[in-house]
Design a protein around this motif. Sequence first.
Motif, PDB file in Angstrom:
ATOM      1  N   GLN A  27       0.836  -1.192   0.000  1.00  0.00           N
ATOM      2  CA  GLN A  27       0.000   0.000   0.000  1.00  0.00           C
ATOM      3  C   GLN A  27       0.878   1.252   0.000  1.00  0.00           C
ATOM      4  N   HIS A  28       1.902   1.246   0.833  1.00  0.00           N
ATOM      5  CA  HIS A  28       2.818   2.393   0.889  1.00  0.00           C
ATOM      6  C   HIS A  28       3.529   2.566  -0.457  1.00  0.00           C
ATOM      7  N   GLY A  33       4.557   5.236  -5.732  1.00  0.00           N
ATOM      8  CA  GLY A  33       5.000   4.819  -7.056  1.00  0.00           C
ATOM      9  C   GLY A  33       6.193   3.897  -7.058  1.00  0.00           C
ATOM     10  N   ASP A  34       6.417   3.167  -6.003  1.00  0.00           N
ATOM     11  CA  ASP A  34       7.534   2.237  -5.921  1.00  0.00           C
ATOM     12  C   ASP A  34       7.012   0.838  -6.245  1.00  0.00           C
ATOM     13  N   ALA A  35       7.662   0.159  -7.161  1.00  0.00           N
ATOM     14  CA  ALA A  35       7.190  -1.161  -7.586  1.00  0.00           C
ATOM     15  C   ALA A  35       7.744  -2.292  -6.724  1.00  0.00           C
ATOM     16  N   ALA A  36       8.649  -2.001  -5.817  1.00  0.00           N
ATOM     17  CA  ALA A  36       9.284  -3.049  -5.015  1.00  0.00           C
ATOM     18  C   ALA A  36       8.270  -3.759  -4.131  1.00  0.00           C
ATOM     19  N   ALA A 150      11.052  10.361 -10.554  1.00  0.00           N
ATOM     20  CA  ALA A 150      10.768   9.034 -10.004  1.00  0.00           C
ATOM     21  C   ALA A 150       9.462   8.993  -9.212  1.00  0.00           C
ATOM     22  N   HIS A 151       9.020  10.117  -8.713  1.00  0.00           N
ATOM     23  CA  HIS A 151       7.822  10.147  -7.877  1.00  0.00           C
ATOM     24  C   HIS A 151       6.830  11.156  -8.428  1.00  0.00           C
ATOM     25  N   GLU A 152       5.583  10.873  -8.242  1.00  0.00           N
ATOM     26  CA  GLU A 152       4.553  11.851  -8.586  1.00  0.00           C
ATOM     27  C   GLU A 152       4.069  12.464  -7.283  1.00  0.00           C
TER      28      GLU A 152
END
Length: 167
Positions: A27-28, A33-36, A150-152
């Motif tokens: 969820q975090h 926007g992190d795919a990890a 890298a982030h929105e």
Amino acid sequence: MTPVAVRSYRPSDHSAGRRLWSELTNQHNQMYGDAADDGGAGFEEYLTRLDLSGLWVADHADDGVIGLVGLIMRGRGGEVEPVVVTSSHRHKGVGRKLLRHVAAEAKKRSMVSLTISPSSRNVDAIRSLHAAGYDVVSSIELTMDLDRHAHEWQQDGLELHELQFRS
């Protein structure tokens, strides 16, 4: 509504705890926007913390472990970390029940305060925590975004001391 009991974490709760940790992490990651996806591996490290004062689960009579809350020692205070309820049981009072339980446990340990650090984008969590009594801003963590692509980041974050912040 089927009864939910809050009880101490047991070794037999390990797979459920890991699943909940993974759900929280995912969820975090989606918010930022992190795919990890760690598959809950961070739960293993969490369980080895020397400052872990307690860990409790919300046990649903039909569905088993559906929530988790931990208490970290911080001197005479404590930090609530994590608090997570599985998505299918959110907005049903389970998180509130976990938060009441951890507050009662902190009082038993003669702690004078509890802190919690929700993600700045998790407005639902912030509103729930405020309603649960977490209404004192005790610290702020600021981030410098070094990779602006890298982030929105949300432009309409929040205003604090007449300064505008993204979240």
